[in-house]
Design a protein around this motif. Structure first.
Motif, PDB file in Angstrom:
ATOM      1  N   GLN A  82     -44.742 -21.938 -29.514  1.00 36.46           N
ATOM      2  CA  GLN A  82     -43.898 -23.117 -29.719  1.00 36.46           C
ATOM      3  C   GLN A  82     -42.711 -22.834 -30.648  1.00 36.46           C
ATOM      4  N   ASP A  83     -42.635 -21.632 -31.189  1.00 36.97           N
ATOM      5  CA  ASP A  83     -41.541 -21.281 -32.098  1.00 36.97           C
ATOM      6  C   ASP A  83     -40.244 -21.117 -31.306  1.00 36.97           C
ATOM      7  N   LYS A  84     -39.273 -21.924 -31.664  1.00 39.05           N
ATOM      8  CA  LYS A  84     -38.001 -21.908 -30.922  1.00 39.05           C
ATOM      9  C   LYS A  84     -37.243 -20.598 -31.116  1.00 39.05           C
ATOM     10  N   ASN A  85     -37.329 -19.995 -32.303  1.00 39.73           N
ATOM     11  CA  ASN A  85     -36.620 -18.734 -32.552  1.00 39.73           C
ATOM     12  C   ASN A  85     -37.217 -17.581 -31.760  1.00 39.73           C
ATOM     13  N   ASP A  86     -38.537 -17.568 -31.639  1.00 42.54           N
ATOM     14  CA  ASP A  86     -39.180 -16.537 -30.821  1.00 42.54           C
ATOM     15  C   ASP A  86     -38.740 -16.659 -29.367  1.00 42.54           C
ATOM     16  N   TYR A  87     -38.665 -17.899 -28.889  1.00 39.78           N
ATOM     17  CA  TYR A  87     -38.263 -18.106 -27.496  1.00 39.78           C
ATOM     18  C   TYR A  87     -36.801 -17.709 -27.286  1.00 39.78           C
ATOM     19  N   THR A 124     -23.418 -16.875 -22.148  1.00 41.75           N
ATOM     20  CA  THR A 124     -24.779 -17.375 -21.928  1.00 41.75           C
ATOM     21  C   THR A 124     -25.611 -17.216 -23.192  1.00 41.75           C
ATOM     22  N   ILE A 125     -25.493 -16.073 -23.830  1.00 42.01           N
ATOM     23  CA  ILE A 125     -26.225 -15.839 -25.088  1.00 42.01           C
ATOM     24  C   ILE A 125     -25.760 -16.831 -26.151  1.00 42.01           C
ATOM     25  N   GLN A 126     -24.454 -17.056 -26.241  1.00 37.65           N
ATOM     26  CA  GLN A 126     -23.933 -18.015 -27.222  1.00 37.65           C
ATOM     27  C   GLN A 126     -24.426 -19.421 -26.921  1.00 37.65           C
ATOM     28  N   MET A 127     -24.505 -19.766 -25.657  1.00 38.46           N
ATOM     29  CA  MET A 127     -24.993 -21.091 -25.267  1.00 38.46           C
ATOM     30  C   MET A 127     -26.446 -21.274 -25.735  1.00 38.46           C
ATOM     31  N   ILE A 128     -27.252 -20.241 -25.578  1.00 39.41           N
ATOM     32  CA  ILE A 128     -28.657 -20.310 -26.001  1.00 39.41           C
ATOM     33  C   ILE A 128     -28.749 -20.419 -27.518  1.00 39.41           C
ATOM     34  N   ARG A 129     -27.957 -19.622 -28.218  1.00 42.20           N
ATOM     35  CA  ARG A 129     -27.975 -19.668 -29.696  1.00 42.20           C
ATOM     36  C   ARG A 129     -27.489 -21.019 -30.222  1.00 42.20           C
ATOM     37  N   LYS A 130     -26.454 -21.537 -29.596  1.00 38.92           N
ATOM     38  CA  LYS A 130     -25.910 -22.836 -30.021  1.00 38.92           C
ATOM     39  C   LYS A 130     -26.941 -23.946 -29.804  1.00 38.92           C
ATOM     40  N   ALA A 131     -27.603 -23.903 -28.669  1.00 39.10           N
ATOM     41  CA  ALA A 131     -28.620 -24.923 -28.390  1.00 39.10           C
ATOM     42  C   ALA A 131     -29.778 -24.811 -29.375  1.00 39.10           C
ATOM     43  N   ASP A 141     -40.171 -25.704 -26.166  1.00 43.11           N
ATOM     44  CA  ASP A 141     -40.041 -26.624 -25.028  1.00 43.11           C
ATOM     45  C   ASP A 141     -38.810 -27.501 -25.165  1.00 43.11           C
ATOM     46  N   LYS A 142     -38.524 -27.915 -26.383  1.00 45.12           N
ATOM     47  CA  LYS A 142     -37.337 -28.745 -26.627  1.00 45.12           C
ATOM     48  C   LYS A 142     -36.060 -27.915 -26.392  1.00 45.12           C
ATOM     49  N   LEU A 143     -36.107 -26.616 -26.733  1.00 47.07           N
ATOM     50  CA  LEU A 143     -34.965 -25.730 -26.478  1.00 47.07           C
ATOM     51  C   LEU A 143     -34.687 -25.648 -24.982  1.00 47.07           C
ATOM     52  N   ARG A 144     -35.736 -25.504 -24.205  1.00 48.54           N
ATOM     53  CA  ARG A 144     -35.567 -25.478 -22.745  1.00 48.54           C
ATOM     54  C   ARG A 144     -34.939 -26.778 -22.254  1.00 48.54           C
ATOM     55  N   GLU A 145     -35.429 -27.883 -22.760  1.00 44.29           N
ATOM     56  CA  GLU A 145     -34.939 -29.195 -22.336  1.00 44.29           C
ATOM     57  C   GLU A 145     -33.466 -29.378 -22.684  1.00 44.29           C
ATOM     58  N   VAL A 146     -33.090 -29.005 -23.910  1.00 45.76           N
ATOM     59  CA  VAL A 146     -31.702 -29.148 -24.353  1.00 45.76           C
ATOM     60  C   VAL A 146     -30.775 -28.262 -23.516  1.00 45.76           C
ATOM     61  N   LEU A 147     -31.195 -27.034 -23.268  1.00 44.35           N
ATOM     62  CA  LEU A 147     -30.372 -26.129 -22.458  1.00 44.35           C
ATOM     63  C   LEU A 147     -30.189 -26.663 -21.042  1.00 44.35           C
ATOM     64  N   LEU A 148     -31.249 -27.133 -20.447  1.00 46.05           N
ATOM     65  CA  LEU A 148     -31.144 -27.662 -19.080  1.00 46.05           C
ATOM     66  C   LEU A 148     -30.273 -28.919 -19.035  1.00 46.05           C
ATOM     67  N   ASN A 149     -30.374 -29.773 -20.043  1.00 50.39           N
ATOM     68  CA  ASN A 149     -29.522 -30.964 -20.092  1.00 50.39           C
ATOM     69  C   ASN A 149     -28.056 -30.588 -20.266  1.00 50.39           C
TER      70      ASN A 149
END
Length: 173
Positions: A82-87, A124-131, A141-149
């Protein structure tokens, strides 16, 4: 009286010299023409052999762009915890690993096309880091949701690069 043998000598020598110069000119022209023809045939053969390699490189980079598309990437790579940084690190490591695997394909592409591919990867990497830095994100899971939104509102960088790749392949014909 001595001028007659000189005139006679010139009358025999001058046509021979003119004939020699004309023959040299034609042989030189013929040699250059043959060299140009051989160079053209070699170039044509090289193009015939290089085209499949170039197309394969474009195919691999199109596949790479599809694989780093965040929508497909997030579905393919499930979080391990569940760790967002690991993901975030897991996703970025996957993007970088696939990029390194396809690094040699740049020799078959124009510099502009390769720059667009690298830019799409970095965006793409910047988009993931920003999210991940967003206040809305507290778990993987919230990181996935934010990125998809976020991707519902705008086009992914890999889609733009893929369109450019398709355009460049179209110009090969």
């Amino acid at each position: 009286m001595e001028s007659i043998p000189i005139i006679e000598l010139l009358s025999y020598t001058l046509p021979a010299v003119v004939t020699g110069v004309v023959a040299y000119y034609f042989f030189d022209l013929h040699t250059k023409n043959e060299e140009g023809r051989r160079r053209y045939l070699l170039h044509k053969e090289a193009q015939k052999n290089a085209l499949p390699l170039r197309l394969q490189a474009f195919e691999r980079m199109a596949l790479y762009m599809e694989r780093i598309n965040p929508t497909k990437l997030l579905i393919r790579i499930a979080p391990l915890s569940q760790d967002k940084n690991d993901y975030e690190n897991l996703i970025i490591a996957q993007i970088e690993q696939e990029f390194e695997h396809n690094l040699t394909q740049q020799i078959y592409m124009s510099d502009e096309c390769w720059t667009i591919i690298v830019t799409a990867k970095n965006a793409t990497i910047q988009m993931i880091r920003k999210a991940n830095r967003s206040d809305r994100v507290d778990s993987s899971d919230k990181l996935r949701e934010v990125l998809l939104n976020d991707l519902m509102e705008k086009q992914s960088p890999s889609n733009a690069a893929l369109a450019y790749i398709k355009n460049e392949v179209g110009q090969l014909w």
